[in-house]
Design a protein around this motif. Structure first.
Motif, mmCIF file in Angstrom:
data_model
loop_
_atom_site.group_PDB
_atom_site.id
_atom_site.type_symbol
_atom_site.label_atom_id
_atom_site.label_comp_id
_atom_site.label_asym_id
_atom_site.label_seq_id
_atom_site.Cartn_x
_atom_site.Cartn_y
_atom_site.Cartn_z
ATOM 1 N N VAL A 106 0.746 -1.085 0.076
ATOM 2 C CA VAL A 106 -0.136 -0.019 -0.105
ATOM 3 C C VAL A 106 0.731 1.323 -0.015
ATOM 4 C CG1 VAL A 106 -1.975 -0.958 1.249
ATOM 5 C CG2 VAL A 106 -0.135 -0.060 2.313
ATOM 6 N N LYS A 107 0.149 2.384 -0.495
ATOM 7 C CA LYS A 107 0.958 3.602 -0.216
ATOM 8 C C LYS A 107 -0.042 4.594 0.465
ATOM 9 C CE LYS A 107 -0.683 4.735 -4.879
ATOM 10 N NZ LYS A 107 -0.095 5.362 -6.565
ATOM 11 N N ILE A 108 0.647 5.461 1.446
ATOM 12 C CA ILE A 108 -0.337 6.192 2.233
ATOM 13 C C ILE A 108 0.131 7.555 2.333
ATOM 14 C CG2 ILE A 108 -0.897 6.310 4.673
ATOM 15 C CD1 ILE A 108 -0.501 3.310 5.213
ATOM 16 N N ALA A 109 -0.878 8.585 1.928
ATOM 17 C CA ALA A 109 -0.575 9.620 1.957
ATOM 18 C C ALA A 109 -1.222 10.642 3.056
ATOM 19 C CB ALA A 109 -1.401 10.373 0.580
ATOM 20 N N GLY A 110 -0.495 11.596 3.476
ATOM 21 C CA GLY A 110 -1.196 12.549 4.677
ATOM 22 C C GLY A 110 -0.102 13.726 4.821
ATOM 23 N N GLY A 116 7.579 23.996 11.901
ATOM 24 C CA GLY A 116 8.062 25.503 11.938
ATOM 25 C C GLY A 116 9.385 25.964 11.054
ATOM 26 N N PHE A 117 9.716 27.027 11.278
ATOM 27 C CA PHE A 117 10.804 27.542 10.636
ATOM 28 C C PHE A 117 12.164 26.974 10.925
ATOM 29 C CE2 PHE A 117 14.104 30.801 9.213
ATOM 30 C CZ PHE A 117 13.692 31.389 8.049
ATOM 31 N N GLN A 118 13.036 26.392 10.002
ATOM 32 C CA GLN A 118 14.163 25.745 10.416
ATOM 33 C C GLN A 118 15.194 26.055 9.465
ATOM 34 O OE1 GLN A 118 14.243 23.990 13.213
ATOM 35 N NE2 GLN A 118 12.071 23.944 13.502
ATOM 36 N N GLY A 119 16.625 25.990 10.156
ATOM 37 C CA GLY A 119 17.457 26.226 9.335
ATOM 38 C C GLY A 119 17.936 25.231 8.399
ATOM 39 N N GLY A 164 8.210 20.758 6.890
ATOM 40 C CA GLY A 164 7.082 19.866 7.326
ATOM 41 C C GLY A 164 5.805 20.433 6.889
ATOM 42 N N ASN A 165 4.590 20.054 7.420
ATOM 43 C CA ASN A 165 3.111 20.206 7.119
ATOM 44 C C ASN A 165 3.157 20.501 5.427
ATOM 45 O OD1 ASN A 165 0.631 21.454 7.835
ATOM 46 N ND2 ASN A 165 1.210 23.599 7.233
ATOM 47 N N LYS A 166 3.471 19.374 5.004
ATOM 48 C CA LYS A 166 3.599 19.222 3.523
ATOM 49 C C LYS A 166 2.508 17.787 3.272
ATOM 50 C CE LYS A 166 7.011 22.169 1.696
ATOM 51 N NZ LYS A 166 8.353 22.248 1.054
ATOM 52 N N SER A 190 6.758 3.346 8.843
ATOM 53 C CA SER A 190 6.087 4.681 9.323
ATOM 54 C C SER A 190 5.111 5.294 8.405
ATOM 55 C CB SER A 190 7.147 5.566 9.920
ATOM 56 O OG SER A 190 7.972 5.954 8.746
ATOM 57 N N VAL A 191 4.215 6.034 8.927
ATOM 58 C CA VAL A 191 3.277 6.603 7.813
ATOM 59 C C VAL A 191 3.327 8.255 8.425
ATOM 60 C CG1 VAL A 191 0.611 6.831 7.866
ATOM 61 C CG2 VAL A 191 1.694 4.880 8.051
ATOM 62 N N PRO A 192 3.056 9.023 7.327
ATOM 63 C CA PRO A 192 3.029 10.525 7.401
ATOM 64 C C PRO A 192 2.292 11.114 8.537
ATOM 65 C CG PRO A 192 3.072 10.106 5.060
ATOM 66 C CD PRO A 192 2.861 8.580 6.081
ATOM 67 N N GLY A 193 2.455 12.141 9.118
ATOM 68 C CA GLY A 193 1.494 12.639 9.957
ATOM 69 C C GLY A 193 1.602 12.574 11.461
ATOM 70 N N PRO A 194 0.932 13.351 12.436
ATOM 71 C CA PRO A 194 0.793 13.017 13.912
ATOM 72 C C PRO A 194 -0.343 12.072 14.166
ATOM 73 C CG PRO A 194 -0.385 15.002 13.229
ATOM 74 C CD PRO A 194 0.285 14.491 11.863
ATOM 75 N N ARG A 195 -0.063 11.607 15.474
ATOM 76 C CA ARG A 195 -1.241 10.658 15.745
ATOM 77 C C ARG A 195 -2.499 11.210 15.681
ATOM 78 N NH1 ARG A 195 2.776 9.598 19.883
ATOM 79 N NH2 ARG A 195 1.770 11.042 21.193
#
Length: 205
Positions: A106-110, A116-119, A164-166, A190-195
């Motif tokens: 399977v492929k999982i999208a999330g 946040g802003f990172q270097g 992140g947040n993409k 592992s799967v994208p995104g938070p719990r």
């Protein structure tokens, strides 16, 4: 092909019958009512629309409630279309985890976790500068411009910014176990995104 909406419950590990340990993600997949079907003749493309996540009627708009009532579906929080899916399905039917089998790829999208802003070191895995002898370039990205030409910073360089947040699609995951009674889909990796984040699960290939 099969598709379903799911909620990421978290990660754990399983001991298989041969004694090996699998690092797995537990998903609460479905049940998802079929709320609409798109056809090539009427809409110009083929797709199935699935609903997921119980909601109260007061949290939905009247057009949303009318759309769900027409499909004889309960109030749901999320509606997602899956392209090139829906063969053999009808409006009002329900998709469950039994659409998948153990061993399916399977492929999982999330949506990935927002950081946040990172270097450049955290965001793009740049190396740090020297930390001794009076160096002032420990975590700075260094020179980013060119010479007399083009006399500007080229577009597309890897620099600091939001991380992140993409939307991320993780491919090549394998279904390790299915619990139809509790609507659980357990996949290796592992799967994208938070719990508690909502993800889209499709068979890969």
């Amino acid at each position: 092909m099969s598709a379903i909406l799911a909620k990421k419950l978290g990660m754990t590990q399983l001991f298989l019958e041969d004694g090996t340990v699998e690092r797995v993600t537990v998903l609460e997949a479905g049940p998802c009512p079929v709320t609409a079907l798109r056809t090539q003749e009427r809409d110009g493309y083929t797709a199935v629309q699935l609903g997921f996540g119980a909601a109260k009627e007061k949290h939905l708009t009247k057009p949303e409630l009318g759309h769900l009532k027409k499909a004889d579906a309960p109030p749901v929080r999320h509606l997602v279309e899956f392209r090139d899916e829906g063969e053999g399905l009808e409006v009002g039917a329900t998709v469950t985890v039994e659409a998948f089998e153990v061993g399916d790829k399977v492929k999982i999208a999330g949506t990935s976790k927002g950081k946040g802003f990172q270097g450049t070191i955290k965001r793009h895995n740049f190396s740090s500068g020297p930390k001794s002898h009076g160096s002032h370039n420990v975590r700075a990205p260094g020179s980013i411009g060119a010479s007399a030409w083009p006399a500007r910073v080229m577009k597309g360089i890897r620099g600091p910014g939001q991380m992140g947040n993409k939307r991320i699609t993780q491919k090549g995951l394998e279904v390790v176990r299915i619990d139809a009674d509790q609507n659980l889909l357990i996949v290796r990796g592992s799967v994208p995104g938070p719990r508690n984040g909502v993800v889209e699960v499709r068979t890969d290939g």
